[in-house]
Enzyme design. Structure first.
Site, short mmCIF file in Angstrom:
data_model
loop_
_atom_site.label_atom_id
_atom_site.label_comp_id
_atom_site.label_asym_id
_atom_site.label_seq_id
_atom_site.Cartn_x
_atom_site.Cartn_y
_atom_site.Cartn_z
N THR A 38 0.78 -1.17 -0.06
CA THR A 38 0.00 0.11 0.02
C THR A 38 0.85 1.30 -0.03
O THR A 38 1.95 1.02 0.42
CB THR A 38 -0.87 0.04 1.18
OG1 THR A 38 -0.38 -0.16 2.32
CG2 THR A 38 -1.98 -1.20 1.01
N THR A 47 1.23 4.42 1.60
CA THR A 47 2.16 5.18 2.68
C THR A 47 3.08 4.11 3.37
O THR A 47 4.32 4.17 3.66
CB THR A 47 1.17 5.51 3.65
OG1 THR A 47 0.28 6.37 3.42
CG2 THR A 47 1.73 5.97 4.89
N CYS A 48 2.63 2.78 3.32
CA CYS A 48 3.44 1.95 3.89
C CYS A 48 4.62 1.60 3.08
O CYS A 48 5.67 1.34 3.61
CB CYS A 48 2.77 0.50 4.08
SG CYS A 48 1.07 0.61 5.05
N SER A 49 4.62 1.44 1.98
CA SER A 49 5.56 1.26 1.04
C SER A 49 6.63 2.33 0.69
O SER A 49 7.74 2.14 0.18
CB SER A 49 5.14 0.59 -0.31
OG SER A 49 4.33 -0.78 -0.29
N LEU A 57 7.69 1.53 5.73
CA LEU A 57 8.66 0.39 5.71
C LEU A 57 10.02 1.01 5.35
O LEU A 57 10.97 0.79 5.95
CB LEU A 57 8.11 -0.34 4.82
CG LEU A 57 9.19 -1.68 4.78
CD1 LEU A 57 9.57 -2.56 6.12
CD2 LEU A 57 8.24 -2.62 3.89
#
Length: 182
Positions: free
Chosen positions: A53, A55-57, A61
């Site tokens: 996703t 924001t996560c990627s 992270l």
């Protein structure tokens, strides 16, 4: 969730590389427990709505991955990224992100996330049940510090990000160290 709370005991179904296996997919199942990940260590755990996703990627992270040396300098032994995704997805995401420092933990059934009180419905995005975004500093399986994004609820219209960012967690570690020294 708050500081001083012991993490729930859960068994995670993981897939680990095993070069003794033939074929294009040399992985085998390996069950890992909460204790396997958290016993006798001081770690950062962060959990997010989903692998791959935006924001996560793009931010969360990679921020933890690239900042690993700074976290290690503050006494962190490991950094774990958790999501309510199966091990196949988490392993492919780790590969796509070229992770070397952060380890992924698949919470495929959401059991750990539910026991943490962080399982939310994301049906408004077509995700089903997922984790609310949070981070924690965990020492020997006990929450030392907790960083939860505001607005915890089902089908939240936004994806808040900032409280659980690598920058916020690292700032806390540095501030706590200064306060202990004073």
């Amino acid at each position: 969730m708050k500081a001083g709370v012991k993490l729930p005991d859960v068994t995670f179904r993981t897939r680990v590389r095993d070069d003794s296996l033939d074929g294009p997919n040399p992985f085998r199942w390996e069950d890992k427990t909460t204790a396997d990940y958290f016993a006798d260590k001081r770690v950062v755990l962060f959990s997010l709505p989903g692998a791959f996703t935006p924001t996560c990627s793009t931010y969360q992270l990679p921020g933890f991955e690239n900042g690993f040396a700074d976290f290690k300098a503050e006494g962190i032994d490991a950094i774990y990224c958790m999501s309510v995704n199966d091990s196949f997805v988490m392993n492919k995401w780790a590969e796509a992100q070229k992770l070397e420092n952060v380890s992924v933990i698949p919470d495929g059934s959401g059991e750990f996330t539910r026991k943490m009180g962080m399982l939310v419905a994301k049906d408004n995005l077509g995700f089903g049940n997922r984790s609310w975004r949070y981070a924690a500093i965990v020492t020997n399986g006990v929450v030392e510090a907790w960083f939860e994004e505001p607005g915890l609820c089902d089908n939240h219209g936004e994806d808040p990000y900032g409280v659980s960012s690598p920058e916020t967690v690292l700032k806390h570690l540095k501030t706590a160290k200064v306060e202990v020294a004073a």
